[in-house]
Write a protein that holds these residues in place. Structure first.
Motif, PDB file in Angstrom:
ATOM      1  N   LEU A 141      15.272  -9.436  -0.130  1.00 24.23           N
ATOM      2  CA  LEU A 141      14.025 -10.122  -0.470  1.00 24.23           C
ATOM      3  C   LEU A 141      12.800  -9.261  -0.160  1.00 24.23           C
ATOM      4  CD1 LEU A 141      14.844 -13.745   0.755  1.00 24.23           C
ATOM      5  CD2 LEU A 141      14.828 -12.882  -1.593  1.00 24.23           C
ATOM      6  N   GLY A 142      12.834  -8.559   0.964  1.00 26.56           N
ATOM      7  CA  GLY A 142      11.724  -7.682   1.291  1.00 26.56           C
ATOM      8  C   GLY A 142      11.572  -6.547   0.294  1.00 26.56           C
ATOM      9  N   ASN A 143      12.672  -5.945  -0.115  1.00 26.45           N
ATOM     10  CA  ASN A 143      12.600  -4.858  -1.096  1.00 26.45           C
ATOM     11  C   ASN A 143      12.130  -5.366  -2.457  1.00 26.45           C
ATOM     12  OD1 ASN A 143      13.424  -1.928  -1.756  1.00 26.45           O
ATOM     13  ND2 ASN A 143      14.493  -3.104  -3.314  1.00 26.45           N
ATOM     14  N   GLN A 144      12.599  -6.560  -2.841  1.00 26.41           N
ATOM     15  CA  GLN A 144      12.153  -7.117  -4.122  1.00 26.41           C
ATOM     16  C   GLN A 144      10.657  -7.428  -4.094  1.00 26.41           C
ATOM     17  OE1 GLN A 144      14.693  -7.086  -6.267  1.00 26.41           O
ATOM     18  NE2 GLN A 144      13.261  -7.484  -7.950  1.00 26.41           N
ATOM     19  N   LEU A 145      10.179  -7.903  -2.967  1.00 28.32           N
ATOM     20  CA  LEU A 145       8.746  -8.147  -2.831  1.00 28.32           C
ATOM     21  C   LEU A 145       7.957  -6.848  -2.909  1.00 28.32           C
ATOM     22  CD1 LEU A 145       6.451 -10.142  -2.278  1.00 28.32           C
ATOM     23  CD2 LEU A 145       6.897  -9.863   0.168  1.00 28.32           C
ATOM     24  N   ARG A 146       8.496  -5.776  -2.349  1.00 35.86           N
ATOM     25  CA  ARG A 146       7.827  -4.475  -2.415  1.00 35.86           C
ATOM     26  C   ARG A 146       7.747  -3.974  -3.856  1.00 35.86           C
ATOM     27  NH1 ARG A 146       9.564   0.967  -2.218  1.00 35.86           N
ATOM     28  NH2 ARG A 146      11.725   0.249  -2.213  1.00 35.86           N
ATOM     29  N   ILE A 147       8.827  -4.117  -4.623  1.00 34.45           N
ATOM     30  CA  ILE A 147       8.820  -3.694  -6.027  1.00 34.45           C
ATOM     31  C   ILE A 147       7.824  -4.519  -6.829  1.00 34.45           C
ATOM     32  CG2 ILE A 147      10.222  -3.531  -8.119  1.00 34.45           C
ATOM     33  CD1 ILE A 147      12.634  -2.958  -6.353  1.00 34.45           C
ATOM     34  N   ASP A 148       7.837  -5.825  -6.624  1.00 38.85           N
ATOM     35  CA  ASP A 148       6.912  -6.690  -7.370  1.00 38.85           C
ATOM     36  C   ASP A 148       5.461  -6.380  -7.020  1.00 38.85           C
ATOM     37  OD1 ASP A 148       9.112  -7.868  -8.492  1.00 38.85           O
ATOM     38  OD2 ASP A 148       9.144  -9.561  -7.100  1.00 38.85           O
ATOM     39  N   ALA A 149       5.162  -6.168  -5.732  1.00 39.40           N
ATOM     40  CA  ALA A 149       3.789  -5.872  -5.329  1.00 39.40           C
ATOM     41  C   ALA A 149       3.318  -4.544  -5.913  1.00 39.40           C
ATOM     42  CB  ALA A 149       3.683  -5.858  -3.811  1.00 39.40           C
ATOM     43  N   ALA A 151       4.389  -3.166  -8.721  1.00 39.10           N
ATOM     44  CA  ALA A 151       4.180  -3.360 -10.156  1.00 39.10           C
ATOM     45  C   ALA A 151       2.905  -4.154 -10.429  1.00 39.10           C
ATOM     46  CB  ALA A 151       5.389  -4.061 -10.765  1.00 39.10           C
ATOM     47  N   VAL A 152       2.624  -5.140  -9.595  1.00 36.92           N
ATOM     48  CA  VAL A 152       1.395  -5.916  -9.788  1.00 36.92           C
ATOM     49  C   VAL A 152       0.164  -5.034  -9.577  1.00 36.92           C
ATOM     50  CG1 VAL A 152       0.002  -7.773  -8.790  1.00 36.92           C
ATOM     51  CG2 VAL A 152       2.424  -8.145  -9.256  1.00 36.92           C
ATOM     52  N   SER A 153       0.212  -4.139  -8.606  1.00 36.53           N
ATOM     53  CA  SER A 153      -0.920  -3.224  -8.412  1.00 36.53           C
ATOM     54  C   SER A 153      -1.109  -2.319  -9.623  1.00 36.53           C
ATOM     55  CB  SER A 153      -0.697  -2.388  -7.154  1.00 36.53           C
ATOM     56  OG  SER A 153       0.404  -1.495  -7.321  1.00 36.53           O
ATOM     57  N   GLY A 154      -0.004  -1.940 -10.274  1.00 35.74           N
ATOM     58  CA  GLY A 154      -0.122  -1.158 -11.496  1.00 35.74           C
ATOM     59  C   GLY A 154      -0.688  -1.948 -12.651  1.00 35.74           C
ATOM     60  N   THR A 161      -2.829   3.782  -9.159  1.00 37.00           N
ATOM     61  CA  THR A 161      -2.831   2.815  -8.060  1.00 37.00           C
ATOM     62  C   THR A 161      -1.414   2.391  -7.708  1.00 37.00           C
ATOM     63  OG1 THR A 161      -4.995   2.020  -8.777  1.00 37.00           O
ATOM     64  CG2 THR A 161      -3.736   0.599  -7.313  1.00 37.00           C
ATOM     65  N   LEU A 162      -0.567   2.242  -8.717  1.00 41.63           N
ATOM     66  CA  LEU A 162       0.833   1.887  -8.446  1.00 41.63           C
ATOM     67  C   LEU A 162       1.508   2.954  -7.611  1.00 41.63           C
ATOM     68  CD1 LEU A 162       3.369   0.351 -10.896  1.00 41.63           C
ATOM     69  CD2 LEU A 162       4.017   2.401  -9.644  1.00 41.63           C
ATOM     70  N   VAL A 163       1.292   4.226  -7.947  1.00 41.15           N
ATOM     71  CA  VAL A 163       1.925   5.317  -7.203  1.00 41.15           C
ATOM     72  C   VAL A 163       1.429   5.343  -5.756  1.00 41.15           C
ATOM     73  CG1 VAL A 163       2.195   7.815  -7.066  1.00 41.15           C
ATOM     74  CG2 VAL A 163       2.320   6.676  -9.286  1.00 41.15           C
ATOM     75  N   LEU A 164       0.118   5.211  -5.572  1.00 34.64           N
ATOM     76  CA  LEU A 164      -0.427   5.223  -4.222  1.00 34.64           C
ATOM     77  C   LEU A 164       0.063   4.031  -3.405  1.00 34.64           C
ATOM     78  CD1 LEU A 164      -4.105   6.335  -4.956  1.00 34.64           C
ATOM     79  CD2 LEU A 164      -2.252   7.713  -3.978  1.00 34.64           C
ATOM     80  N   PHE A 165       0.078   2.875  -4.014  1.00 35.87           N
ATOM     81  CA  PHE A 165       0.547   1.672  -3.308  1.00 35.87           C
ATOM     82  C   PHE A 165       2.011   1.824  -2.931  1.00 35.87           C
ATOM     83  CE2 PHE A 165       2.260  -2.567  -2.889  1.00 35.87           C
ATOM     84  CZ  PHE A 165       1.267  -3.267  -2.234  1.00 35.87           C
ATOM     85  N   HIS A 166       2.826   2.321  -3.842  1.00 35.01           N
ATOM     86  CA  HIS A 166       4.259   2.463  -3.582  1.00 35.01           C
ATOM     87  C   HIS A 166       4.520   3.478  -2.472  1.00 35.01           C
ATOM     88  CE1 HIS A 166       8.255   4.310  -4.247  1.00 35.01           C
ATOM     89  NE2 HIS A 166       8.630   3.078  -4.512  1.00 35.01           N
ATOM     90  N   ASN A 167       3.778   4.579  -2.461  1.00 38.80           N
ATOM     91  CA  ASN A 167       4.042   5.646  -1.499  1.00 38.80           C
ATOM     92  C   ASN A 167       3.536   5.325  -0.099  1.00 38.80           C
ATOM     93  OD1 ASN A 167       5.228   7.132  -3.525  1.00 38.80           O
ATOM     94  ND2 ASN A 167       3.428   8.392  -3.922  1.00 38.80           N
ATOM     95  N   TRP A 168       2.472   4.525   0.012  1.00 34.07           N
ATOM     96  CA  TRP A 168       1.881   4.281   1.313  1.00 34.07           C
ATOM     97  C   TRP A 168       2.168   2.867   1.818  1.00 34.07           C
ATOM     98  CZ3 TRP A 168      -0.049   8.166   4.156  1.00 34.07           C
ATOM     99  CH2 TRP A 168      -0.369   9.357   3.488  1.00 34.07           C
TER     100      TRP A 168
END
Length: 238
Positions: A141-149, A151-154, A161-168
């Motif tokens: 659930l935590g990993n799925q929330l990370r993927i969704d968040a 993608a939403v930032s993108g 923004t998606l790349v920066l959000f995902h990396n940090w």
């Protein structure tokens, strides 16, 4: 044989990851796309295997991919291996089976000294299964929330923004839910803390003042239960 357990755990995790990596990330990508479509029906026009096409408003669409490193399969397999090869209570002196694996009857004398009854072993394995399932669910659930968040930032601010959000932010959040799942599994598996009251009338225990053993003139000595068998002054007693 601890080394055999390590080899079995590493080999089993590697084999399972090689077989299940693609199906797991494809399923996670489709689940993320389904969640994103509930937020923005036009933001995810298409998915292909583990790739998701994002179409943010006013910007060019771009593809994002759920890689094997972004999948939750690896930590789930690792936690499952730890839960499987954790030593059983029969190999731990005076250890209870855990918070979720308490036997329905008292552990027999044989169980306390190396053996284990069938009911105790069955309860311990049920506890392992529940602990591994709870930890794996938290990680998934935590990993799925990370993927969704991510993608939403993108969808909101674009690809950069998606790349920066995902990396940090995503990496920090991933460490947090992985550590949380591991701690949850240990909390469910490890034996509960038990008090050890001093046995009444046991000749191996003494309630004499500790300081009085080597200095009779000390006033206000503290009375502590000390086992005589482990006392270094046992031979000097009269």
């Amino acid at each position: 044989m601890p080394w055999l357990h390590v080899l079995l755990a590493v080999g089993g995790v590697a084999l399972a990851f090689g077989l299940l990596a693609d199906p797991a990330r494809i399923a996670e990508a489709h689940l993320a796309a389904l969640t994103l479509r509930t937020i923005d029906p036009r933001g995810v026009p298409r998915t292909y295997r583990a790739d998701i096409l994002l179409a943010p408003g006013g910007r060019a669409p771009f593809w994002v991919q759920v890689t094997p490193a972004c999948s939750s399969l690896a930590p789930i397999l690792g936690l499952s291996a730890l839960a499987t090869f954790l030593p059983s209570p029969g190999k731990l002196a005076n250890a209870s089976p855990g918070r979720l694996a308490k036997p329905r009857r008292r552990v027999s004398r044989r169980s306390r000294y190396g053996g284990a009854s069938r009911r105790t072993r069955g309860g311990w394995w049920r506890g392992r299964l529940v602990a591994a399932a709870a930890a794996s669910s938290a990680v998934f659930l935590g990993n799925q929330l990370r993927i969704d968040a991510s993608a939403v930032s993108g969808l909101v601010a674009g690809r950069l923004t998606l790349v920066l959000f995902h990396n940090w932010v995503g990496s920090a959040f991933g460490f947090a839910y992985l550590l949380g799942g591991y701690v949850l599994m240990l909390w469910l598996l490890l034996p509960a803390e038990r008090s050890s009251p001093m046995p009444a009338g046991d000749p191996l225990w003494s309630t004499e003042p500790v300081d009085a053993r080597f200095d009779d003139g000390v006033a206000g000595a503290t009375v502590l239960p000390v086992p005589r068998a482990s006392s270094p002054f046992r031979g000097s007693r009269r």
